[in-house]
Design a protein around this motif. Structure first.
Motif, PDB file in Angstrom:
ATOM      1  N   LEU A  26      28.700 -24.424  16.784  1.00 24.90           N
ATOM      2  CA  LEU A  26      28.755 -23.780  15.474  1.00 24.90           C
ATOM      3  C   LEU A  26      27.350 -23.613  14.903  1.00 24.90           C
ATOM      4  CD1 LEU A  26      30.486 -22.804  13.041  1.00 24.90           C
ATOM      5  CD2 LEU A  26      30.405 -25.168  12.199  1.00 24.90           C
ATOM      6  N   ALA A  27      26.518 -24.663  15.022  1.00 22.66           N
ATOM      7  CA  ALA A  27      25.173 -24.631  14.444  1.00 22.66           C
ATOM      8  C   ALA A  27      24.288 -23.593  15.124  1.00 22.66           C
ATOM      9  CB  ALA A  27      24.532 -26.013  14.536  1.00 22.66           C
ATOM     10  N   PHE A  28      24.314 -23.550  16.442  1.00 21.25           N
ATOM     11  CA  PHE A  28      23.425 -22.623  17.144  1.00 21.25           C
ATOM     12  C   PHE A  28      23.894 -21.176  17.042  1.00 21.25           C
ATOM     13  CE2 PHE A  28      21.945 -26.566  19.115  1.00 21.25           C
ATOM     14  CZ  PHE A  28      20.570 -26.364  19.042  1.00 21.25           C
ATOM     15  N   THR A  29      25.205 -20.948  17.040  1.00 22.15           N
ATOM     16  CA  THR A  29      25.686 -19.570  16.892  1.00 22.15           C
ATOM     17  C   THR A  29      25.477 -19.052  15.478  1.00 22.15           C
ATOM     18  OG1 THR A  29      27.933 -20.424  16.520  1.00 22.15           O
ATOM     19  CG2 THR A  29      27.388 -19.676  18.744  1.00 22.15           C
ATOM     20  N   ALA A  30      25.372 -19.946  14.503  1.00 23.46           N
ATOM     21  CA  ALA A  30      25.115 -19.522  13.129  1.00 23.46           C
ATOM     22  C   ALA A  30      23.621 -19.302  12.880  1.00 23.46           C
ATOM     23  CB  ALA A  30      25.657 -20.557  12.139  1.00 23.46           C
ATOM     24  N   ALA A  31      22.781 -20.109  13.525  1.00 26.42           N
ATOM     25  CA  ALA A  31      21.336 -20.018  13.292  1.00 26.42           C
ATOM     26  C   ALA A  31      20.680 -18.941  14.145  1.00 26.42           C
ATOM     27  CB  ALA A  31      20.673 -21.366  13.558  1.00 26.42           C
ATOM     28  N   GLY A  32      21.214 -18.703  15.362  1.00 20.82           N
ATOM     29  CA  GLY A  32      20.602 -17.736  16.258  1.00 20.82           C
ATOM     30  C   GLY A  32      20.884 -16.308  15.828  1.00 20.82           C
ATOM     31  N   ASN A  33      19.915 -15.452  16.051  1.00 24.64           N
ATOM     32  CA  ASN A  33      20.074 -14.040  15.693  1.00 24.64           C
ATOM     33  C   ASN A  33      19.892 -13.135  16.900  1.00 24.64           C
ATOM     34  OD1 ASN A  33      19.130 -15.355  12.963  1.00 24.64           O
ATOM     35  ND2 ASN A  33      20.072 -13.412  12.435  1.00 24.64           N
ATOM     36  N   ASN A  34      20.498 -11.980  16.836  1.00 26.99           N
ATOM     37  CA  ASN A  34      20.397 -10.990  17.890  1.00 26.99           C
ATOM     38  C   ASN A  34      19.154 -10.139  17.623  1.00 26.99           C
ATOM     39  OD1 ASN A  34      20.720  -8.996  19.774  1.00 26.99           O
ATOM     40  ND2 ASN A  34      22.752  -8.367  19.111  1.00 26.99           N
ATOM     41  N   PHE A  35      17.978 -10.715  17.937  1.00 32.67           N
ATOM     42  CA  PHE A  35      16.757 -10.002  17.612  1.00 32.67           C
ATOM     43  C   PHE A  35      16.587  -8.742  18.452  1.00 32.67           C
ATOM     44  CE2 PHE A  35      15.555 -13.790  20.165  1.00 32.67           C
ATOM     45  CZ  PHE A  35      15.143 -13.178  21.339  1.00 32.67           C
ATOM     46  N   GLU A  36      17.276  -8.670  19.598  1.00 34.40           N
ATOM     47  CA  GLU A  36      17.233  -7.430  20.374  1.00 34.40           C
ATOM     48  C   GLU A  36      17.813  -6.269  19.574  1.00 34.40           C
ATOM     49  OE1 GLU A  36      18.183 -10.737  23.455  1.00 34.40           O
ATOM     50  OE2 GLU A  36      18.644 -10.268  21.371  1.00 34.40           O
ATOM     51  N   LEU A  37      18.972  -6.506  18.945  1.00 32.73           N
ATOM     52  CA  LEU A  37      19.603  -5.463  18.145  1.00 32.73           C
ATOM     53  C   LEU A  37      18.766  -5.154  16.908  1.00 32.73           C
ATOM     54  CD1 LEU A  37      21.995  -3.580  17.590  1.00 32.73           C
ATOM     55  CD2 LEU A  37      23.100  -5.483  16.391  1.00 32.73           C
ATOM     56  N   ALA A  38      18.207  -6.195  16.283  1.00 31.91           N
ATOM     57  CA  ALA A  38      17.385  -5.985  15.093  1.00 31.91           C
ATOM     58  C   ALA A  38      16.184  -5.104  15.413  1.00 31.91           C
ATOM     59  CB  ALA A  38      16.919  -7.335  14.537  1.00 31.91           C
ATOM     60  N   ILE A  39      15.541  -5.365  16.560  1.00 33.01           N
ATOM     61  CA  ILE A  39      14.403  -4.542  16.969  1.00 33.01           C
ATOM     62  C   ILE A  39      14.853  -3.102  17.218  1.00 33.01           C
ATOM     63  CG2 ILE A  39      12.728  -4.160  18.818  1.00 33.01           C
ATOM     64  CD1 ILE A  39      12.571  -7.224  19.112  1.00 33.01           C
ATOM     65  N   ALA A  40      15.997  -2.953  17.888  1.00 38.44           N
ATOM     66  CA  ALA A  40      16.503  -1.615  18.192  1.00 38.44           C
ATOM     67  C   ALA A  40      16.778  -0.828  16.919  1.00 38.44           C
ATOM     68  CB  ALA A  40      17.775  -1.715  19.036  1.00 38.44           C
ATOM     69  N   VAL A  41      17.456  -1.440  15.957  1.00 41.11           N
ATOM     70  CA  VAL A  41      17.789  -0.751  14.708  1.00 41.11           C
ATOM     71  C   VAL A  41      16.524  -0.420  13.925  1.00 41.11           C
ATOM     72  CG1 VAL A  41      18.917  -1.017  12.466  1.00 41.11           C
ATOM     73  CG2 VAL A  41      20.097  -1.728  14.543  1.00 41.11           C
ATOM     74  N   ALA A  42      15.579  -1.370  13.857  1.00 42.64           N
ATOM     75  CA  ALA A  42      14.349  -1.143  13.100  1.00 42.64           C
ATOM     76  C   ALA A  42      13.540   0.011  13.696  1.00 42.64           C
ATOM     77  CB  ALA A  42      13.511  -2.415  13.069  1.00 42.64           C
ATOM     78  N   ILE A  43      13.440   0.034  15.030  1.00 44.52           N
ATOM     79  CA  ILE A  43      12.655   1.081  15.690  1.00 44.52           C
ATOM     80  C   ILE A  43      13.291   2.451  15.495  1.00 44.52           C
ATOM     81  CG2 ILE A  43      11.960   1.996  17.937  1.00 44.52           C
ATOM     82  CD1 ILE A  43      11.550  -0.859  18.861  1.00 44.52           C
ATOM     83  N   THR A  44      14.589   2.530  15.768  1.00 45.38           N
ATOM     84  CA  THR A  44      15.251   3.831  15.738  1.00 45.38           C
ATOM     85  C   THR A  44      15.465   4.358  14.327  1.00 45.38           C
ATOM     86  OG1 THR A  44      17.380   2.682  15.914  1.00 45.38           O
ATOM     87  CG2 THR A  44      16.411   3.509  17.948  1.00 45.38           C
TER      88      THR A  44
END
Length: 341
Positions: free
Chosen positions: A282-300
């Motif tokens: 629960l702790a790691f799935t809540a703290a971890g982020n999908n930075f791959e998707l964040a980078i993709a959305v920010a770039i595009t």
């Protein structure tokens, strides 16, 4: 854990350094990349983003959703932390620490909306968490993200600041474009990952898929991430080297975010009576982020050289070492609980 995964922070730092050197050596790189575009997105970067998303989603056990969904405490806690608490915490931190830097602030909000997948499974395994629970939560959050990211992006970037009287005149973006980008850079690899597992297991068997195929395709995600980071830092090199204080300001709210989300989630898991393995998950799935998707959305959405993209790139630089440290904290708490028992 492979050498490639174990030294991930080293590879990321090396990719950043290589990108900075490349940007200095090839001053016309941004112009060259912009000549090959599809829908306003640089083709090399778009391919790199898709490559780093696909292997992770091919690992998910889509046939085991029902093994964990019966644990209502875990499911309710995870959904609340990921889709109510997490984005709100990042929004608050972004506006608190970066009120005068709207591009970086928006980038952090996007990071907060990109919920757990990818490296979360590795952190969970290292911390002796519940592997099946992590796989199920990753799968559910991946599906939910396709449906919720655009709506939450519209709410946190356009609606909520207006309700709170926060100035957003300097922010211009298309909510529809964010939705399209999520569908492309998460929906496409999610569908590909699901079909790959289904067809692969049907034709060659589960053992072949898990023991032969996944070990071969798994490292490709890291290669895609490192390639994207090299290109991004090549394009962002002058900004990074000329504004190190800005990079530090982006890093500070991220540090606070990971500490608050992990610590609060771990405490919640124990409070609702979850055993250690599922509390860690629960702790790691809540703290971890999908930075791959964040980078993709920010770039595009905002461009390769935008401040939003820089904020997304700084994300993994901070997340990787912090969550590795939290693995050791988690194991210490586990050992302490066993000692008391």
């Amino acid at each position: 854990m492979s050498t490639l995964d174990r030294f991930l922070p080293v590879w990321i730092i090396a990719a950043m350094a290589a990108g900075l050197l490349l940007g200095r050596a090839v001053p016309g790189l941004d112009g060259a990349l912009s000549k090959v575009e599809v829908g306003g997105v640089s083709l090399p970067i778009g391919l790199g983003l898709l490559v780093m998303m696909y292997p992770v989603l091919a690992k998910v056990r889509y046939d085991r959703l029902d093994t964990v969904t019966g644990d209502r405490r875990l499911m309710a806690s995870s959904l609340a932390l990921n889709w109510l608490v997490g984005p709100a915490v990042m929004f608050a931190l972004a506006w608190t620490f970066l009120p005068d830097l709207p591009a970086y602030r928006t980038g952090l909000v996007i990071v907060g909306l990109a919920r757990c997948i990818a490296m979360v499974v590795i952190w969970n395994d290292l911390a002796c968490g519940d592997r099946e629970a992590a796989a199920v939560l990753v799968a559910l959050n991946s599906v939910f993200q396709v449906l919720a990211f655009g709506v939450l992006g519209w709410f946190y970037l356009a609606v909520l600041p207006g309700w709170l009287g926060l100035a957003t005149d300097d922010l211009h973006f298309s909510t529809g474009k964010i939705v399209v980008n999520v569908l492309v850079f998460l929906g496409v690899p999610l569908l590909a990952g699901y079909l790959t597992r289904r067809v692969g297991e049907k034709r060659r068997g589960h053992a072949w898929y898990e023991d032969r195929f996944l070990p071969r395709v798994g490292p490709v995600a890291l290669y895609g991430l490192l390639f994207t980071i090299v290109v991004l830092f090549a394009l962002q090199g002058r900004t990074i080297t000329s504004r190190p204080a800005d990079v530090a300001r982006i890093a500070l709210p991220l540090l606070v975010y990971f500490a608050v989300m992990w610590g609060g989630s771990f405490a919640l898991g124990r409070a609702v009576g979850l055993p250690y393995p599922r509390t860690a998950t629960l702790a790691f799935t809540a703290a971890g982020n999908n930075f791959e998707l964040a980078i993709a959305v920010a770039i595009t959405t905002f461009g390769v050289t935008s401040g939003q993209a820089l904020a997304g790139v700084v994300g993994p630089l901070i997340e990787v070492p912090v969550l590795v440290a939290l693995v050791y904290v988690s194991l210490w708490l586990r050992a302490r609980a066993h000692t008391r028992a």
